[in-house]
Write a protein that holds these residues in place. Structure first.
Motif, mmCIF file in Angstrom:
data_model
loop_
_atom_site.group_PDB
_atom_site.id
_atom_site.type_symbol
_atom_site.label_atom_id
_atom_site.label_comp_id
_atom_site.label_asym_id
_atom_site.label_seq_id
_atom_site.Cartn_x
_atom_site.Cartn_y
_atom_site.Cartn_z
ATOM 1 N N ALA A 1 6.367 -3.054 -6.661
ATOM 2 C CA ALA A 1 7.448 -2.420 -8.079
ATOM 3 C C ALA A 1 6.122 -1.557 -9.186
ATOM 4 O O ALA A 1 6.253 -0.311 -9.477
ATOM 5 N N ASP A 2 5.031 -1.667 -8.261
ATOM 6 C CA ASP A 2 3.925 -0.608 -9.025
ATOM 7 C C ASP A 2 3.374 0.304 -8.421
ATOM 8 O O ASP A 2 3.000 1.181 -9.307
ATOM 9 N N ARG A 3 4.636 1.077 -7.650
ATOM 10 C CA ARG A 3 4.483 1.995 -6.807
ATOM 11 C C ARG A 3 5.499 2.764 -6.813
ATOM 12 O O ARG A 3 6.472 2.356 -7.123
ATOM 13 N N ALA A 4 5.002 4.160 -6.253
ATOM 14 C CA ALA A 4 5.829 5.484 -6.720
ATOM 15 C C ALA A 4 6.553 5.974 -5.657
ATOM 16 O O ALA A 4 7.599 6.228 -5.259
ATOM 17 N N GLY A 5 6.523 4.592 -3.847
ATOM 18 C CA GLY A 5 7.051 4.917 -3.151
ATOM 19 C C GLY A 5 6.171 6.027 -2.022
ATOM 20 O O GLY A 5 4.880 6.977 -2.722
ATOM 21 N N VAL B 1 6.426 9.354 -2.482
ATOM 22 C CA VAL B 1 5.817 10.269 -3.570
ATOM 23 C C VAL B 1 4.385 10.180 -3.827
ATOM 24 O O VAL B 1 3.945 11.362 -4.045
ATOM 25 N N GLY C 1 0.971 3.349 -9.286
ATOM 26 C CA GLY C 1 1.644 4.453 -9.519
ATOM 27 C C GLY C 1 0.743 5.274 -11.165
ATOM 28 O O GLY C 1 0.369 6.159 -10.844
ATOM 29 N N ASN C 2 0.038 4.308 -11.462
ATOM 30 C CA ASN C 2 -0.443 4.573 -12.647
ATOM 31 C C ASN C 2 -2.256 5.337 -11.746
ATOM 32 O O ASN C 2 -2.278 6.392 -12.819
ATOM 33 N N LEU D 1 -1.879 7.257 -9.857
ATOM 34 C CA LEU D 1 -1.346 7.657 -9.000
ATOM 35 C C LEU D 1 -1.495 9.105 -10.035
ATOM 36 O O LEU D 1 -1.564 10.626 -9.550
ATOM 37 N N ILE D 2 -0.711 8.936 -11.196
ATOM 38 C CA ILE D 2 -1.129 9.934 -11.900
ATOM 39 C C ILE D 2 -2.632 10.287 -12.524
ATOM 40 O O ILE D 2 -2.135 11.568 -12.887
#
Lengths: 152, 106
Positions: free
Chosen positions: B9-13, B16, B82-83, B85-86
């Motif tokens: 859930a914490d990953r963007a895929g 992406v 995701g964080n 990655l940002i």
């Protein structure tokens, strides 16, 4: 006339890319099933507009910029080429990549995942900020030519 | 199991994340190529020889690297939040911008 038209189309496509990226940002703040198609469409539109700005601006740069470059370098604002144009033409390549990445990020699970939403928000915000910086840099380069012509 | 679900859930895929990391790598590589070609006449002339203009070749290389690295990384399903990655994307943008502008201002 053709030369001037191309020169005007470059920032026009750039502004449209910025506006489309703002649109993506706003849609993402309210991302849900009802607006996801619109959000992704705006992301694709932003990328297309940025590519058009690249192609049109690139054509003008390669074919016509040489004369302006010589004028700027001999004029009162040589930094308009030496720093501003040199930086702009290379940072633009990063902006083009980022605008290309924007629809890819928008096709992630933006509705259900907060991280995917945050990624689109950051990416669109960067495209907007860098796009505005490009517009400002273009204005400085334009002024560099103008002051060079006025000085002659 | 619960930890794995939280992590997913914490990953963007995968796609992406792959192309996001590819952007970061390509933007830094592009900035370093700016320094290299502006510092070395032979590198600059090599880029000119390929398409007739160094900037056109530069843009072409950047696109090829972005797509190729992105395609490879997208298949690897990287374990990157995701964080992170940002932070990678924002950080690489700032660093690349500073490398390019810093080089031309000095």
């Amino acid at each position: 006339m053709f030369r001037e038209l191309i020169l005007m189309l470059h920032p026009t496509f750039g502004v449209l890319a910025v506006i489309a990226s703002v649109w993506v940002f706003v849609e993402t703040l309210n991302a849900r099933d009802a607006n996801i198609a619109r959000l992704r469409g705006a992301g694709v539109l932003a990328a297309i507009m940025m590519w058009l700005a690249y192609i049109v601006g690139g054509y003008w740069y390669v074919v016509y910029y040489g004369a302006d470059k010589a004028l700027i370098k001999a004029g009162p604002w040589p930094f308009a080429h030496g720093f501003v144009m040199e930086t702009k033409e290379h940072v633009f390549l990063m902006l083009l990549l980022l605008a290309t990445f924007l629809p890819i990020a928008a096709y992630g699970d933006v509705v259900k995942k907060q991280v995917a939403r945050n990624l689109v928000l950051w990416t669109s915000a960067l495209v907007v900020l860098m796009g505005l910086a490009m517009e400002g840099a273009g204005a400085v380069i334009n002024m560099g030519v103008k002051v060079a012509l006025l000085a002659n | 199991m619960a930890k794995s679900q939280t992590s997913a859930a914490d990953r963007a895929g995968a796609t992406v994340t792959g192309y996001g990391v590819s952007y970061a790598i390509t933007s830094i590589a592009s900035a370093l190529l700016v320094v290299l070609k502006e510092s070395s006449e032979s590198v600059l002339q090599f880029l000119v020889a390929i398409t007739g203009h160094h900037w056109v070749t530069h843009g072409l290389l950047v696109m090829i690297v972005f797509v190729a690295v992105g395609a490879v990384l997208a298949r690897r399903d990287m374990n990157l939040s995701g964080n992170a990655l940002i932070a990678t994307i924002v950080g690489s943008t700032v660093v690349s911008g500073l490398i390019i502008s810093g080089f031309f201002i000095l």
